[in-house]
Design a protein around this motif. Structure first.
Motif, PDB file in Angstrom:
ATOM      1  N   LEU A   1    -100.918  51.846 -78.483  1.00 50.95           N
ATOM      2  CA  LEU A   1    -100.580  51.504 -79.860  1.00 50.95           C
ATOM      3  C   LEU A   1     -99.738  52.635 -80.427  1.00 50.95           C
ATOM      4  O   LEU A   1    -100.184  53.783 -80.449  1.00 50.95           O
ATOM      5  CB  LEU A   1    -101.851  51.320 -80.689  1.00 50.95           C
ATOM      6  CG  LEU A   1    -102.817  50.245 -80.185  1.00 50.95           C
ATOM      7  CD1 LEU A   1    -104.208  50.455 -80.768  1.00 50.95           C
ATOM      8  CD2 LEU A   1    -102.297  48.863 -80.532  1.00 50.95           C
ATOM      9  N   VAL A   2     -98.533  52.316 -80.869  1.00 53.38           N
ATOM     10  CA  VAL A   2     -97.625  53.339 -81.374  1.00 53.38           C
ATOM     11  C   VAL A   2     -97.200  52.968 -82.790  1.00 53.38           C
ATOM     12  O   VAL A   2     -96.506  51.972 -83.003  1.00 53.38           O
ATOM     13  CB  VAL A   2     -96.387  53.480 -80.471  1.00 53.38           C
ATOM     14  CG1 VAL A   2     -95.458  54.550 -81.029  1.00 53.38           C
ATOM     15  CG2 VAL A   2     -96.799  53.814 -79.048  1.00 53.38           C
ATOM     16  N   GLU A   3     -97.631  53.797 -83.738  1.00 47.70           N
ATOM     17  CA  GLU A   3     -97.322  53.552 -85.138  1.00 47.70           C
ATOM     18  C   GLU A   3     -96.078  54.324 -85.572  1.00 47.70           C
ATOM     19  O   GLU A   3     -95.779  55.395 -85.019  1.00 47.70           O
ATOM     20  CB  GLU A   3     -98.501  53.967 -86.040  1.00 47.70           C
ATOM     21  CG  GLU A   3     -99.793  53.249 -85.753  1.00 47.70           C
ATOM     22  CD  GLU A   3    -100.662  53.969 -84.728  1.00 47.70           C
ATOM     23  OE1 GLU A   3    -101.865  53.667 -84.663  1.00 47.70           O
ATOM     24  OE2 GLU A   3    -100.140  54.833 -83.991  1.00 47.70           O
ATOM     25  N   SER A   4     -95.396  53.787 -86.564  1.00 45.34           N
ATOM     26  CA  SER A   4     -94.228  54.450 -87.135  1.00 45.34           C
ATOM     27  C   SER A   4     -94.030  53.973 -88.567  1.00 45.34           C
ATOM     28  O   SER A   4     -94.692  53.036 -89.014  1.00 45.34           O
ATOM     29  CB  SER A   4     -92.983  54.155 -86.303  1.00 45.34           C
ATOM     30  OG  SER A   4     -92.719  52.763 -86.285  1.00 45.34           O
ATOM     31  N   GLY A   5     -93.121  54.648 -89.275  1.00 50.30           N
ATOM     32  CA  GLY A   5     -92.763  54.205 -90.607  1.00 50.30           C
ATOM     33  C   GLY A   5     -93.343  55.011 -91.745  1.00 50.30           C
ATOM     34  O   GLY A   5     -93.023  54.775 -92.910  1.00 50.30           O
TER      35      GLY A   5
ATOM     36  N   ARG B   1     -93.053  50.775 -95.292  1.00 51.18           N
ATOM     37  CA  ARG B   1     -93.439  49.717 -94.361  1.00 51.18           C
ATOM     38  C   ARG B   1     -93.798  50.363 -93.035  1.00 51.18           C
ATOM     39  O   ARG B   1     -92.953  50.994 -92.394  1.00 51.18           O
ATOM     40  CB  ARG B   1     -92.307  48.714 -94.158  1.00 51.18           C
ATOM     41  CG  ARG B   1     -92.731  47.505 -93.320  1.00 51.18           C
ATOM     42  CD  ARG B   1     -91.551  46.697 -92.886  1.00 51.18           C
ATOM     43  NE  ARG B   1     -91.918  45.414 -92.308  1.00 51.18           N
ATOM     44  CZ  ARG B   1     -91.236  44.821 -91.330  1.00 51.18           C
ATOM     45  NH1 ARG B   1     -90.160  45.395 -90.837  1.00 51.18           N
ATOM     46  NH2 ARG B   1     -91.624  43.656 -90.870  1.00 51.18           N
ATOM     47  N   LEU B   2     -95.047  50.212 -92.649  1.00 51.65           N
ATOM     48  CA  LEU B   2     -95.528  50.766 -91.395  1.00 51.65           C
ATOM     49  C   LEU B   2     -95.422  49.731 -90.282  1.00 51.65           C
ATOM     50  O   LEU B   2     -95.589  48.535 -90.524  1.00 51.65           O
ATOM     51  CB  LEU B   2     -96.986  51.215 -91.542  1.00 51.65           C
ATOM     52  CG  LEU B   2     -97.305  52.124 -92.718  1.00 51.65           C
ATOM     53  CD1 LEU B   2     -98.773  52.534 -92.674  1.00 51.65           C
ATOM     54  CD2 LEU B   2     -96.401  53.338 -92.750  1.00 51.65           C
ATOM     55  N   SER B   3     -95.169  50.211 -89.068  1.00 48.69           N
ATOM     56  CA  SER B   3     -95.080  49.340 -87.907  1.00 48.69           C
ATOM     57  C   SER B   3     -96.005  49.846 -86.809  1.00 48.69           C
ATOM     58  O   SER B   3     -96.263  51.047 -86.717  1.00 48.69           O
ATOM     59  CB  SER B   3     -93.644  49.295 -87.376  1.00 48.69           C
ATOM     60  OG  SER B   3     -92.751  48.791 -88.339  1.00 48.69           O
ATOM     61  N   CYS B   4     -96.462  48.919 -85.986  1.00 42.73           N
ATOM     62  CA  CYS B   4     -97.316  49.271 -84.849  1.00 42.73           C
ATOM     63  C   CYS B   4     -96.851  48.438 -83.660  1.00 42.73           C
ATOM     64  O   CYS B   4     -96.871  47.205 -83.715  1.00 42.73           O
ATOM     65  CB  CYS B   4     -98.772  48.981 -85.157  1.00 42.73           C
ATOM     66  SG  CYS B   4     -99.880  49.029 -83.730  1.00 42.73           S
ATOM     67  N   GLU B   5     -96.439  49.122 -82.618  1.00 42.59           N
ATOM     68  CA  GLU B   5     -96.029  48.451 -81.380  1.00 42.59           C
ATOM     69  C   GLU B   5     -97.202  48.495 -80.408  1.00 42.59           C
ATOM     70  O   GLU B   5     -97.703  49.579 -80.088  1.00 42.59           O
ATOM     71  CB  GLU B   5     -94.801  49.123 -80.781  1.00 42.59           C
ATOM     72  CG  GLU B   5     -94.281  48.429 -79.531  1.00 42.59           C
ATOM     73  CD  GLU B   5     -92.985  49.027 -79.032  1.00 42.59           C
ATOM     74  OE1 GLU B   5     -92.537  50.044 -79.600  1.00 42.59           O
ATOM     75  OE2 GLU B   5     -92.417  48.479 -78.076  1.00 42.59           O
ATOM     76  N   ALA B   6     -97.618  47.326 -79.960  1.00 43.19           N
ATOM     77  CA  ALA B   6     -98.800  47.228 -79.103  1.00 43.19           C
ATOM     78  C   ALA B   6     -98.421  46.808 -77.687  1.00 43.19           C
ATOM     79  O   ALA B   6     -97.478  46.038 -77.485  1.00 43.19           O
ATOM     80  CB  ALA B   6     -99.776  46.221 -79.698  1.00 43.19           C
ATOM     81  N   SER B   7     -99.178  47.295 -76.722  1.00 40.02           N
ATOM     82  CA  SER B   7     -98.991  46.898 -75.331  1.00 40.02           C
ATOM     83  C   SER B   7    -100.280  47.124 -74.569  1.00 40.02           C
ATOM     84  O   SER B   7    -101.184  47.823 -75.038  1.00 40.02           O
ATOM     85  CB  SER B   7     -97.845  47.693 -74.688  1.00 40.02           C
ATOM     86  OG  SER B   7     -98.133  49.068 -74.675  1.00 40.02           O
ATOM     87  N   GLY B   8    -100.370  46.512 -73.389  1.00 38.39           N
ATOM     88  CA  GLY B   8    -101.526  46.719 -72.538  1.00 38.39           C
ATOM     89  C   GLY B   8    -102.669  45.747 -72.754  1.00 38.39           C
ATOM     90  O   GLY B   8    -103.722  45.885 -72.145  1.00 38.39           O
ATOM     91  N   PHE B   9    -102.480  44.789 -73.655  1.00 41.41           N
ATOM     92  CA  PHE B   9    -103.494  43.762 -73.875  1.00 41.41           C
ATOM     93  C   PHE B   9    -102.795  42.521 -74.445  1.00 41.41           C
ATOM     94  O   PHE B   9    -101.619  42.560 -74.789  1.00 41.41           O
ATOM     95  CB  PHE B   9    -104.592  44.258 -74.826  1.00 41.41           C
ATOM     96  CG  PHE B   9    -104.133  44.627 -76.206  1.00 41.41           C
ATOM     97  CD1 PHE B   9    -103.502  45.845 -76.457  1.00 41.41           C
ATOM     98  CD2 PHE B   9    -104.337  43.771 -77.274  1.00 41.41           C
ATOM     99  CE1 PHE B   9    -103.082  46.187 -77.734  1.00 41.41           C
ATOM    100  CE2 PHE B   9    -103.933  44.105 -78.558  1.00 41.41           C
ATOM    101  CZ  PHE B   9    -103.298  45.317 -78.788  1.00 41.41           C
ATOM    102  N   THR B  10    -103.545  41.440 -74.547  1.00 43.43           N
ATOM    103  CA  THR B  10    -102.966  40.185 -75.016  1.00 43.43           C
ATOM    104  C   THR B  10    -102.908  40.202 -76.539  1.00 43.43           C
ATOM    105  O   THR B  10    -103.797  39.694 -77.228  1.00 43.43           O
ATOM    106  CB  THR B  10    -103.782  38.994 -74.514  1.00 43.43           C
ATOM    107  OG1 THR B  10    -103.965  39.084 -73.104  1.00 43.43           O
ATOM    108  CG2 THR B  10    -103.058  37.684 -74.837  1.00 43.43           C
TER     109      THR B  10
END
Length: 118
Positions: free
Chosen positions: A4-8, A19-28
């Motif tokens: 989980l990688v947050e930014s913003g 506006r915050l963003s979260c890029e997710a990976s490794g799960f559905t």
């Protein structure tokens, strides 16, 4: 592996927006409820908002209509729009899988710093 990688985050004056963003990976991601939590200096982790994978949302009482959580399942992205920010909103904001206050204890990203001051 869940990532989980947050930014913003950043610095804003009282009344400002981010506006915050979260890029997710490794799960559905598209089948996982997601949340935002935050941790202010010297305080514990606090639940902010959650969104079901099909879109239903919930907010902590202190949000009082100022924040909006959204998601884009095809892009594996989670967002949090912060409006009318106040000094008490200063914290590290993290995204985490899960629904409601229990998400405050879930695996989460490193977070993004939000600082509200004049």
């Amino acid at each position: 592996e869940v990532q989980l990688v947050e930014s913003g985050g950043g610095w804003v004056q009282p009344g400002g927006s981010l506006r915050l963003s979260c890029e997710a990976s490794g799960f559905t991601f598209g089948r996982t409820d997601m949340s935002w939590v935050r941790q202010a200096p010297g305080k514990g982790v606090e639940w902010v908002s959650s969104i079901r994978y099909w879109g239903i949302t919930s907010y902590a009482d202190f949000v009082k209509g100022r924040f909006a959580i959204t998601r884009h399942n095809e892009k594996n992205m989670l967002y949090l729009k912060l409006n009318n920010l106040q000094t008490d909103d200063t914290a590290v904001y993290c995204c985490a899988p899960g629904w409601g206050e229990s998400s405050a204890t879930a695996t989460r990203g490193q977070g993004t710093q939000v600082t509200v001051s004049s």
